[in-house]
Structure formats: C-alpha cells, structure tokens
Design a protein around this motif. Structure first.
Motif, PDB file in Angstrom:
ATOM      1  N   ASN A 107      56.092  32.648  68.050  1.00  0.00           N
ATOM      2  CA  ASN A 107      55.455  32.540  66.737  1.00  0.00           C
ATOM      3  C   ASN A 107      54.091  31.869  66.823  1.00  0.00           C
ATOM      4  N   ASN A 108      53.456  31.981  68.000  1.00  0.00           N
ATOM      5  CA  ASN A 108      52.108  31.418  68.090  1.00  0.00           C
ATOM      6  C   ASN A 108      51.084  32.435  67.583  1.00  0.00           C
ATOM      7  N   LEU A 109      49.843  32.002  67.502  1.00  0.00           N
ATOM      8  CA  LEU A 109      48.805  32.803  66.864  1.00  0.00           C
ATOM      9  C   LEU A 109      48.612  34.151  67.549  1.00  0.00           C
ATOM     10  N   ARG A 110      48.658  34.180  68.872  1.00  0.00           N
ATOM     11  CA  ARG A 110      48.432  35.437  69.594  1.00  0.00           C
ATOM     12  C   ARG A 110      49.468  36.488  69.234  1.00  0.00           C
ATOM     13  N   VAL A 111      50.738  36.074  69.169  1.00  0.00           N
ATOM     14  CA  VAL A 111      51.811  37.015  68.870  1.00  0.00           C
ATOM     15  C   VAL A 111      51.721  37.491  67.426  1.00  0.00           C
ATOM     16  N   LEU A 112      51.486  36.577  66.508  1.00  0.00           N
ATOM     17  CA  LEU A 112      51.395  36.962  65.101  1.00  0.00           C
ATOM     18  C   LEU A 112      50.209  37.892  64.859  1.00  0.00           C
ATOM     19  N   LYS A 113      49.098  37.627  65.558  1.00  0.00           N
ATOM     20  CA  LYS A 113      47.931  38.509  65.433  1.00  0.00           C
ATOM     21  C   LYS A 113      48.256  39.904  65.953  1.00  0.00           C
ATOM     22  N   ALA A 114      49.004  39.986  67.054  1.00  0.00           N
ATOM     23  CA  ALA A 114      49.401  41.290  67.588  1.00  0.00           C
ATOM     24  C   ALA A 114      50.326  42.026  66.630  1.00  0.00           C
ATOM     25  N   LEU A 115      51.234  41.300  65.988  1.00  0.00           N
ATOM     26  CA  LEU A 115      52.121  41.935  65.015  1.00  0.00           C
ATOM     27  C   LEU A 115      51.327  42.546  63.867  1.00  0.00           C
ATOM     28  N   ARG A 116      50.304  41.804  63.419  1.00  0.00           N
ATOM     29  CA  ARG A 116      49.497  42.303  62.305  1.00  0.00           C
ATOM     30  C   ARG A 116      48.639  43.493  62.723  1.00  0.00           C
ATOM     31  N   GLU A 117      47.985  43.367  63.887  1.00  0.00           N
ATOM     32  CA  GLU A 117      47.023  44.393  64.281  1.00  0.00           C
ATOM     33  C   GLU A 117      47.674  45.637  64.865  1.00  0.00           C
ATOM     34  N   THR A 118      48.766  45.469  65.594  1.00  0.00           N
ATOM     35  CA  THR A 118      49.395  46.603  66.271  1.00  0.00           C
ATOM     36  C   THR A 118      50.471  47.265  65.421  1.00  0.00           C
ATOM     37  N   PHE A 119      51.197  46.432  64.645  1.00  0.00           N
ATOM     38  CA  PHE A 119      52.317  46.973  63.886  1.00  0.00           C
ATOM     39  C   PHE A 119      52.136  46.860  62.377  1.00  0.00           C
ATOM     40  N   SER A 120      50.952  46.455  61.949  1.00  0.00           N
ATOM     41  CA  SER A 120      50.615  46.359  60.518  1.00  0.00           C
ATOM     42  C   SER A 120      51.584  45.463  59.747  1.00  0.00           C
ATOM     43  N   ALA A 121      52.043  44.405  60.393  1.00  0.00           N
ATOM     44  CA  ALA A 121      52.972  43.489  59.728  1.00  0.00           C
ATOM     45  C   ALA A 121      52.242  42.685  58.661  1.00  0.00           C
ATOM     46  N   ASP A 122      52.853  42.586  57.483  1.00  0.00           N
ATOM     47  CA  ASP A 122      52.282  41.748  56.436  1.00  0.00           C
ATOM     48  C   ASP A 122      52.828  40.330  56.566  1.00  0.00           C
ATOM     49  N   GLN A 123      52.451  39.457  55.622  1.00  0.00           N
ATOM     50  CA  GLN A 123      52.854  38.056  55.730  1.00  0.00           C
ATOM     51  C   GLN A 123      54.372  37.902  55.693  1.00  0.00           C
ATOM     52  N   ALA A 124      55.033  38.681  54.830  1.00  0.00           N
ATOM     53  CA  ALA A 124      56.500  38.595  54.748  1.00  0.00           C
ATOM     54  C   ALA A 124      57.148  38.992  56.065  1.00  0.00           C
ATOM     55  N   ALA A 125      56.596  40.008  56.705  1.00  0.00           N
ATOM     56  CA  ALA A 125      57.160  40.464  57.977  1.00  0.00           C
ATOM     57  C   ALA A 125      56.928  39.451  59.082  1.00  0.00           C
ATOM     58  N   THR A 126      55.733  38.840  59.129  1.00  0.00           N
ATOM     59  CA  THR A 126      55.478  37.839  60.162  1.00  0.00           C
ATOM     60  C   THR A 126      56.314  36.585  59.924  1.00  0.00           C
ATOM     61  N   ASP A 127      56.503  36.217  58.656  1.00  0.00           N
ATOM     62  CA  ASP A 127      57.379  35.082  58.356  1.00  0.00           C
ATOM     63  C   ASP A 127      58.805  35.361  58.828  1.00  0.00           C
ATOM     64  N   ALA A 128      59.289  36.587  58.574  1.00  0.00           N
ATOM     65  CA  ALA A 128      60.653  36.952  58.977  1.00  0.00           C
ATOM     66  C   ALA A 128      60.787  36.956  60.493  1.00  0.00           C
ATOM     67  N   TRP A 129      59.749  37.432  61.167  1.00  0.00           N
ATOM     68  CA  TRP A 129      59.751  37.425  62.638  1.00  0.00           C
ATOM     69  C   TRP A 129      59.859  35.996  63.164  1.00  0.00           C
ATOM     70  N   ALA A 130      58.999  35.121  62.656  1.00  0.00           N
ATOM     71  CA  ALA A 130      59.017  33.729  63.116  1.00  0.00           C
ATOM     72  C   ALA A 130      60.358  33.073  62.814  1.00  0.00           C
ATOM     73  N   ALA A 131      60.867  33.299  61.606  1.00  0.00           N
ATOM     74  CA  ALA A 131      62.129  32.670  61.199  1.00  0.00           C
ATOM     75  C   ALA A 131      63.289  33.115  62.081  1.00  0.00           C
ATOM     76  N   ARG A 132      63.259  34.359  62.512  1.00  0.00           N
ATOM     77  CA  ARG A 132      64.343  34.875  63.366  1.00  0.00           C
ATOM     78  C   ARG A 132      64.494  34.025  64.624  1.00  0.00           C
ATOM     79  N   TRP A 133      63.380  33.714  65.270  1.00  0.00           N
ATOM     80  CA  TRP A 133      63.439  32.979  66.538  1.00  0.00           C
ATOM     81  C   TRP A 133      63.564  31.469  66.316  1.00  0.00           C
ATOM     82  N   ILE A 134      62.944  30.967  65.267  1.00  0.00           N
ATOM     83  CA  ILE A 134      63.101  29.548  64.950  1.00  0.00           C
ATOM     84  C   ILE A 134      64.550  29.236  64.607  1.00  0.00           C
ATOM     85  N   THR A 135      65.152  30.063  63.778  1.00  0.00           N
ATOM     86  CA  THR A 135      66.535  29.819  63.360  1.00  0.00           C
ATOM     87  C   THR A 135      67.490  29.855  64.547  1.00  0.00           C
TER      88      THR A 135
END
Length: 212
Positions: A107-135
């Motif tokens: 859930n660091n900046l590089r990964v979140l940026k890749a999710l947005r730029e490569t997979f068009s993830a919005d804020q809700a999707a990046t939050d869900a991604w981060a929460a999955r691994w944090i939880t």
C-alpha cells in the motif's frame, strides 16, 4: 545526522520514531514524493533506488528503513529496541517484518500509483486494496500482541515492532480501514499518542508537512 524523508511516508515515520526513542538529534530534508523529488538529480546520488528514507551519518548514507533501524540498535544500544533474549528478539523482528515486508509494500505510493494508472482504480478501489492487506496482517499481529505484549507489541517497552506498527495504523486510517476488531493494536495507538517520541515523529508535526 541528516534524515531525507517525506512527512507522510510510513518508512520515514518509523525511522523518526526510532531516532526519537534513542534520543538522537537529527536534521530533516524533505523529499516530496508527490512531485517526484525522489527521482530527481539532487536525490538519486544520495539513494540510487530513489526511495525514502535515507540517513546520512558519519560520511555514509544508510537506506532501507529496516537496515537503518537495525543500525540504530547496534550503534546506539540504549535504550534498547530489541529484547535481551534471542528468541524474544526473533519474535520482535518477525512482527516488524510482517509490517515492513508483508503489509506496507502493498500500500505504498508506488503500488497505489500503478493501480490508478494501469488498472484505472479509483479511490474506493485503492482503499479496498490497501485494507485487504492491512486487515490480513493486523489479524496476525493482533494475535501475537495478545500473546507477547504488555502495553506494547512485545513486553512493556516499545520495540522495533512498535516503530513499524504505529505508522501502519496511521496508513490504515488514511485508507479508511476498519480497526474495531483489533483492540490490542488500538491500545498501542493510544499509548503512542501520549509518548513524546511517537508524538514528535507524527507526520503532522514534520517541517515538510503539507496538510492540504
């Protein structure tokens, strides 16, 4: 010592905590990750990997926060951030690695940026991604803290594990990750909120903080 970091970087945050717990004096140089300063001609000679933190000390540059924290423990052993017993030290290192190796990199900046730029993830999707691994990581940490902790992750004094955990809690809140299922982790968050070393390391208190 000069710490090159970014106010909201979890790795910079954990390094500040450790430096403060050791009672060490250091200057800070902000590296604005949002503007790409970590890849600038000014910073790459300091850390060719283009990541923060980097700690200048005694004519050397130390990189990678786990290595910096281990160096701090070796070079400045008091107060200790690792227990005296070898098995206990292994437990603390494992707890720290669960965060530094298994949670934070996803859930660091590089990964979140890749999710947005490569997979068009919005804020809700990046939050869900981060929460999955944090939880997932916090579920294991909660059990280990319940087993080994006595106010902190391991025992009654802060260790390297707490240096890693508190910034990860900060990130969890940024990503709107529910934390009610982790009472031991929340208790450490509250304890850290009243501890001078953790308070001084908080992102909002850093000279390069931009709260906008």
């Amino acid at each position: 010592m000069i710490l090159h970091g970014y106010w909201r970087s979890g790795t910079s945050y954990r390094t500040r905590i450790a430096l403060n717990l050791k009672g060490l004096t250091y200057d800070q140089v902000g590296v604005d990750l949002r503007k790409g300063a970590q890849k600038s001609e000014a910073f790459l000679p300091i850390n060719p990997q283009g990541l923060v933190p980097a700690l200048e000390v005694d004519g050397a540059v130390l990189t990678q926060s786990p290595a910096i924290l281990e160096w701090l423990e070796e070079a400045h052993p008091e107060p200790p951030l690792l227990p005296g017993d070898a098995i206990a030290r292994a437990h603390v290192r494992a707890m720290a690695a669960m965060i530094a190796c298994d949670i934070h990199p996803l859930n660091n900046l590089r990964v979140l940026k890749a999710l947005r730029e490569t997979f068009s993830a919005d804020q809700a999707a990046t939050d869900a991604w981060a929460a999955r691994w944090i939880t997932a990581g916090f579920e294991a940490l909660e059990a280990l803290i319940a087993r080994h902790g006595d106010g902190w992750c391991y025992g009654a004094e802060p260790t390297l594990a707490d240096c890693c955990l508190v910034p990860q809690i900060y990130s969890a809140r940024r990503f709107n990750t529910p934390l009610d299922a982790f009472p031991h982790i929340l208790a450490i968050e509250q304890k850290a909120a009243d501890h001078p070393a953790f308070m001084a390391a908080h992102p909002d208190r850093q000279p390069d903080a931009n709260l906008s």
